[in-house]
Design a protein around this motif. Structure first.
Motif, short mmCIF file in Angstrom:
data_model
loop_
_atom_site.label_atom_id
_atom_site.label_comp_id
_atom_site.label_asym_id
_atom_site.label_seq_id
_atom_site.Cartn_x
_atom_site.Cartn_y
_atom_site.Cartn_z
N MET A 1 0.83 -1.19 0.00
CA MET A 1 0.00 0.00 0.00
C MET A 1 0.87 1.25 0.00
N SER A 2 0.50 2.17 -0.80
CA SER A 2 1.23 3.41 -0.93
C SER A 2 1.15 4.25 0.35
N GLY A 3 2.25 4.87 0.70
CA GLY A 3 2.26 5.79 1.81
C GLY A 3 2.49 5.15 3.17
N LEU A 4 2.52 3.83 3.24
CA LEU A 4 2.69 3.17 4.53
C LEU A 4 4.14 2.79 4.80
N GLU A 5 4.96 2.83 3.80
CA GLU A 5 6.36 2.46 3.95
C GLU A 5 7.18 3.66 4.42
N ASN A 6 8.13 3.40 5.30
CA ASN A 6 9.09 4.43 5.70
C ASN A 6 10.41 4.05 5.05
N TYR A 7 10.57 4.46 3.80
CA TYR A 7 11.73 4.06 3.01
C TYR A 7 13.04 4.57 3.59
N SER A 8 13.03 5.76 4.13
CA SER A 8 14.26 6.31 4.72
C SER A 8 14.72 5.46 5.90
N ARG A 9 13.78 5.06 6.72
CA ARG A 9 14.12 4.21 7.87
C ARG A 9 14.63 2.85 7.40
N GLU A 10 13.96 2.27 6.41
CA GLU A 10 14.40 0.98 5.87
C GLU A 10 15.81 1.09 5.29
N ALA A 11 16.06 2.15 4.54
CA ALA A 11 17.39 2.33 3.95
C ALA A 11 18.44 2.50 5.03
N ALA A 12 18.12 3.22 6.09
CA ALA A 12 19.07 3.42 7.19
C ALA A 12 19.36 2.09 7.90
N GLN A 13 18.33 1.27 8.07
CA GLN A 13 18.53 -0.04 8.71
C GLN A 13 19.40 -0.94 7.83
N ILE A 14 19.15 -0.92 6.55
CA ILE A 14 19.94 -1.73 5.62
C ILE A 14 21.38 -1.23 5.60
N GLU A 15 21.56 0.08 5.57
CA GLU A 15 22.91 0.67 5.61
C GLU A 15 23.65 0.21 6.86
N GLN A 70 20.82 -6.41 -2.68
CA GLN A 70 19.58 -6.62 -3.43
C GLN A 70 18.40 -5.98 -2.71
N LEU A 71 18.37 -6.11 -1.40
CA LEU A 71 17.29 -5.51 -0.61
C LEU A 71 17.29 -3.99 -0.73
N MET A 72 18.48 -3.38 -0.69
CA MET A 72 18.58 -1.93 -0.84
C MET A 72 18.05 -1.50 -2.20
N LEU A 73 18.42 -2.23 -3.25
CA LEU A 73 17.91 -1.91 -4.58
C LEU A 73 16.38 -2.00 -4.63
N ASN A 83 7.49 7.97 -6.26
CA ASN A 83 8.08 9.30 -6.41
C ASN A 83 8.75 9.78 -5.13
N ILE A 84 9.36 8.85 -4.40
CA ILE A 84 10.12 9.16 -3.20
C ILE A 84 11.57 8.84 -3.49
N ASP A 85 12.43 9.80 -3.26
CA ASP A 85 13.86 9.63 -3.51
C ASP A 85 14.53 9.09 -2.25
N THR A 86 14.98 7.84 -2.29
CA THR A 86 15.59 7.19 -1.14
C THR A 86 17.05 6.89 -1.45
N HIS A 87 17.92 7.20 -0.51
CA HIS A 87 19.35 6.98 -0.68
C HIS A 87 19.90 6.16 0.47
N GLY A 88 20.91 5.36 0.17
CA GLY A 88 21.68 4.70 1.20
C GLY A 88 22.78 5.63 1.66
N GLY A 89 23.54 5.18 2.62
CA GLY A 89 24.64 5.97 3.15
C GLY A 89 25.94 5.69 2.44
N PRO A 90 27.05 6.10 3.03
CA PRO A 90 28.36 5.99 2.38
C PRO A 90 28.77 4.55 2.02
N ALA A 91 28.50 3.59 2.88
CA ALA A 91 28.87 2.20 2.59
C ALA A 91 28.09 1.70 1.39
#
Length: 110
Positions: A1-15, A70-73, A83-91
């Protein structure tokens, strides 16, 4: 479902997990040669192959790192579809650059 994901948090956890696996493997994310070798290993790893079975703790961490890539991708793709721009960190960025470079090298050699 759209709008329920916290992509920034997920990316930070994966990082964080990517960084943790990097510590286990002794990866210096600023060492382009070392990270490029890791990218080569990621492309060469086929689960079920003898050279890609987790026998040692380092092997397991390496395979888990490849899965995290693969999960980060996937997270980045899903967020882009909303239309949400999500980035990983330096690693992640270091590993992603190395993966793209290895991909391009392999494509050029086809």
């Amino acid at each position: 479902m759209s709008g329920l994901e916290n992509y920034s948090r997920e990316a930070a956890q994966i990082e964080h997990e990517i960084e943790t696996k990097g510590v286990i493997l002794g990866i210096d994310w600023n060492n382009a040669v070392q990270v490029r070798e890791l990218a080569r290993q990621a492309f060469d790893c086929k689960l079920g192959a003898d050279h890609c079975e987790p026998e040692e703790p380092d092997d397991r961490a390496r395979i888990e790192l490849f899965g995290l890539a693969q999960l980060m991708l996937t997270v980045m793709k899903e967020s882009a579809n909303e239309n949400i721009d999500t980035h990983g960190g330096p690693a992640w960025k270091a590993f992603a650059r190395a993966l793209w470079a290895e991909h391009d090298r392999r494509e050029a050699n086809l």
